[in-house]
Design a protein around this motif. Structure first.
Motif, PDB file in Angstrom:
ATOM      1  N   SER A  61      39.566 -20.515  11.565  1.00 45.01           N
ATOM      2  CA  SER A  61      38.388 -21.158  12.148  1.00 45.01           C
ATOM      3  C   SER A  61      38.292 -20.907  13.642  1.00 45.01           C
ATOM      4  O   SER A  61      37.230 -21.088  14.239  1.00 45.01           O
ATOM      5  N   SER A 112      36.444 -16.390   8.217  1.00 38.48           N
ATOM      6  CA  SER A 112      35.817 -17.573   8.825  1.00 38.48           C
ATOM      7  C   SER A 112      34.363 -17.679   8.380  1.00 38.48           C
ATOM      8  O   SER A 112      33.784 -16.729   7.858  1.00 38.48           O
ATOM      9  N   LYS A 147      30.301 -18.640   9.347  1.00 32.93           N
ATOM     10  CA  LYS A 147      29.325 -18.649  10.435  1.00 32.93           C
ATOM     11  C   LYS A 147      28.099 -19.444  10.007  1.00 32.93           C
ATOM     12  O   LYS A 147      27.525 -19.196   8.949  1.00 32.93           O
ATOM     13  N   ASP A 151      28.057 -23.325  14.851  1.00 32.46           N
ATOM     14  CA  ASP A 151      28.691 -22.025  14.667  1.00 32.46           C
ATOM     15  C   ASP A 151      29.817 -21.822  15.676  1.00 32.46           C
ATOM     16  O   ASP A 151      29.591 -21.797  16.885  1.00 32.46           O
ATOM     17  N   SER A 156      32.127 -19.273  14.905  1.00 30.64           N
ATOM     18  CA  SER A 156      32.715 -18.027  14.427  1.00 30.64           C
ATOM     19  C   SER A 156      33.130 -17.106  15.567  1.00 30.64           C
ATOM     20  O   SER A 156      34.051 -16.296  15.405  1.00 30.64           O
ATOM     21  N   ILE A 190      33.656 -12.352   8.598  1.00 20.55           N
ATOM     22  CA  ILE A 190      32.825 -13.518   8.889  1.00 20.55           C
ATOM     23  C   ILE A 190      31.813 -13.710   7.771  1.00 20.55           C
ATOM     24  O   ILE A 190      31.110 -12.776   7.383  1.00 20.55           O
TER      25      ILE A 190
END
Length: 616
Positions: free
Chosen positions: A265, A289, A291, A298, A300, A316
């Protein structure tokens, strides 16, 4: 990672297959079942396998060892190789390379004390033909689920409650459990949504005697909530020792016969796991992770920065409300009890796309509980001083603040009315405004209050222990298990290694939290590998933008799902109060998204599972 099932009730082969197919997502690689005869009665063991270690068919389950030991096992035993070495020196022989076979041999050698030797996440049942006994256990922190039905005669168990529910005509919906769910957002152990089905508590073993039909459960592990074994070394000693424990916890969880990755994260916990993984692995680590397109949700870019620094193969995954709706509408198929942690949705999305690349993913779960990372710990510590004021002063202040229009001042007003910091913390965990619940049950009536209401530790350590036994077990572990298993992905958390939990529990508070520096020791270990400036930002939770979505993109969905007629079908609520609270959310005067999401999930479950069943 798998799904297990077993019963002494009479079902035919077709019904058993139905029960296994219902949760086949937990283990799509092989579905197996076996019927055993016992004194003219049948015993059924079933298993859905997700192959992780020893992919050969020889390790399929139900598994038999020495002809009379039969087992169904869900989870992983990370130290199985060292146990195997010890048992081989004692003369035991093995025909597989699996941890399942080692579990059986450990039971033969150590009997019910075998669980003391296991480091892992697990739920298993052994059928010992010679003793005519079921023996089973659930791991110390409750990572793996275990549901059971016992009516004084027959016994049925499963990884998920839907397998027990199917072809079972003796279940009633629990009004008590619904009231607890409305307060906590999940159903506390050992309760389940059905009166007749219970959960085996974390850190417990059980026996079911097939001759007498007697069921008994007992604990085999607990946290040191009385502070009887405090750490005596220096901060540097603690940092070095914890670093070594974490390295071993990560390296053992990287072992698998399938591809492994890491959820990243960009926060302290997941970054430390990713950094440690890159140090202990000989291959390039894959990281994943989520997004969000909504501003403020967000993060990311922070995960990408850490991934770039560590040199991981980073992926992502984008989350939008269209895909969110699809997961919401199928939510109760995987979370087959009411469960209202909204971060389950992005967790499911993350798992769905991670599975395309790996079969196992390491996570950073449990770092906050053990190392005092939640904002509410610092907040509770700062606010605990108000309970030293005379009750009369607090009462007058509460009355004055309650008349203020500001939401936060109203919350403080309620806090002033609690008798002490323990009740204050309970209100944080169950919700400050529960005036819409209509029930005769006391949803604060849980055995785990003993971890909160004692004087062996300071307030922040007590609430940390309480969260480990409640929130971590009932919420976080449930969320992660269901979200990952929905897509046949195995999640492993090094912070849930009981050695890490025990060590953190023994540390002085200032090693974990010094002034406003929460998770101090974890940060200092992490900063040896990743620059400190990467984390100079407020802590963020893994949440969905439901507050906005429920007022915009999902407004019509909410209003249609929770219309006047729909609310009448939901037990334990004051309909007019709920209607008013939904209106407050829609006009922007109050953020009621937790309540709305809680009711959406409960209504979906009742529509899908509760038709024709009594609520008692």
């Amino acid at each position: 990672m798998c799904g297990i099932y077993g019963s002494t009730l009479t079902y035919n082969e077709s019904q058993v297959k139905d029960k296994l197919k219902r949760t086949a997502f937990r283990g799509p690689d092989k579905m197996g079942w076996q019927f055993y005869k016992q004194n003219n009665h049948q015993i059924i063991f079933g298993h859905n396998r997700l192959s992780i270690i020893d992919l050969d068919l020889r390790s399929d389950q139900p598994f038999t060892y020495h002809e009379y030991i039969h087992v169904v096992f869900n989870g992983e035993i990370y130290n199985f190789k060292s146990i195997k070495d010890t048992l081989e020196k004692k003369g035991y022989q093995f025909r597989t390379t699996s941890d399942t076979e080692v579990l059986c041999a450990a039971y033969l050698e150590y009997a019910q004390d075998c669980v003391e030797h296991l480091n892992g996440m697990f739920a298993f049942v052994i059928y010992d033909e010679k003793k005519q006994l079921f023996f089973g256990a659930r791991d110390r922190l409750g990572q793996k689920p275990f549901y059971y039905y016992h009516d004084g005669k027959d016994f049925e168990f499963a990884s998920q409650i839907s397998s027990i529910q199917l072809h079972h005509d003796n279940l009633t919906v629990s009004e008590r459990s619904i009231s607890y769910y409305l307060a906590w957002g999940h159903i506390p152990d050992p309760l389940s949504i059905f009166n007749e089905v219970k959960k085996l508590k974390a850190g417990h073993t059980f026996t079911f005697d097939l001759n007498t039909c007697e069921f008994q459960s007992q604990p085999y592990w607990d946290i040191d909530y009385k502070n009887e074994k405090p750490f005596k070394g220096s901060y540097e000693d603690a940092k070095q020792e914890l670093n070594e424990i974490l390295k071993d916890a990560v390296s053992t969880r990287l072992f698998a016969d399938v591809p492994v990755g890491v959820f990243l994260s960009g926060g302290i916990d997941s970054s430390l796991i990713a950094a440690t993984a890159t140090q202990t692995s000989t291959s390039k680590i894959k990281t994943f992770s989520v997004k969000f397109n909504e501003k403020g949700f967000d993060e990311s870019q922070y995960a990408q920065k850490v991934a770039n620094h560590l040199g991981t193969d980073h992926h992502i995954i984008e989350c939008n409300n269209d895909e969110g709706i699809d997961l919401i509408e199928n939510f109760c198929h995987y979370y087959d009890e009411p469960f209202s942690d909204s971060s389950a949705i992005p967790s499911m999305l993350l798992s769905k796309y991670t599975k395309k690349h790996v079969t196992v993913a390491l996570s950073g779960d449990a770092g906050d509980e053990s190392f005092l990372g939640y904002h509410r710990y610092n907040w509770t510590l700062k606010k605990s001083g108000i309970y030293k004021l005379p009750k009369s002063v607090r009462k007058l202040s509460a009355t004055a603040l309650s008349k203020m229009p500001n939401y936060k001042l109203k919350v403080i007003s309620k806090a002033l009315r609690y008798s002490d910091e323990n009740d204050f913390y309970l209100s944080i965990m169950t919700g400050v405004d529960l005036s819409y619940i209509r029930t005769s049950y006391d949803y604060h009536d849980i055995d785990e209050l003993k971890y909160l209401r004692h004087n062996h530790k300071n307030v922040v350590e007590r609430i940390s222990d309480f969260d480990t036994k409640t929130y971590l077990n009932w919420d976080i572990n449930t969320k992660v298990d269901r979200a990952t298993m929905a897509f046949s992905l195995e999640a492993r958390s090094p912070f849930l290694d009981h050695r890490v939990v025990d060590f953190a529990n023994a540390l002085p508070t200032e090693f974990k939290m010094q002034d406003n520096n929460q998770k101090r020791i974890l940060k200092d270990i992490l900063y040896q590998s990743v620059p400190k400036q990467f984390f100079d930002r407020p802590k963020a939770g893994f949440t969905m933008p439901f507050e906005r979505w429920f007022r915009a993109d999902l407004k019509e969905y909410v209003l249609s799902e929770l219309n006047d007629e729909a609310l009448k079908s939901i037990p334990c609520i004051d309909i007019k109060k709920v209607q008013f609270m939904i209106e407050q959310h829609m006009d922007g005067s109050w953020n009621r998204y937790p309540l709305i999401w809680k009711l959406l999930v409960l209504k979906q479950w009742l529509n899908t599972n509760g038709k024709g069943l009594s609520v008692v």
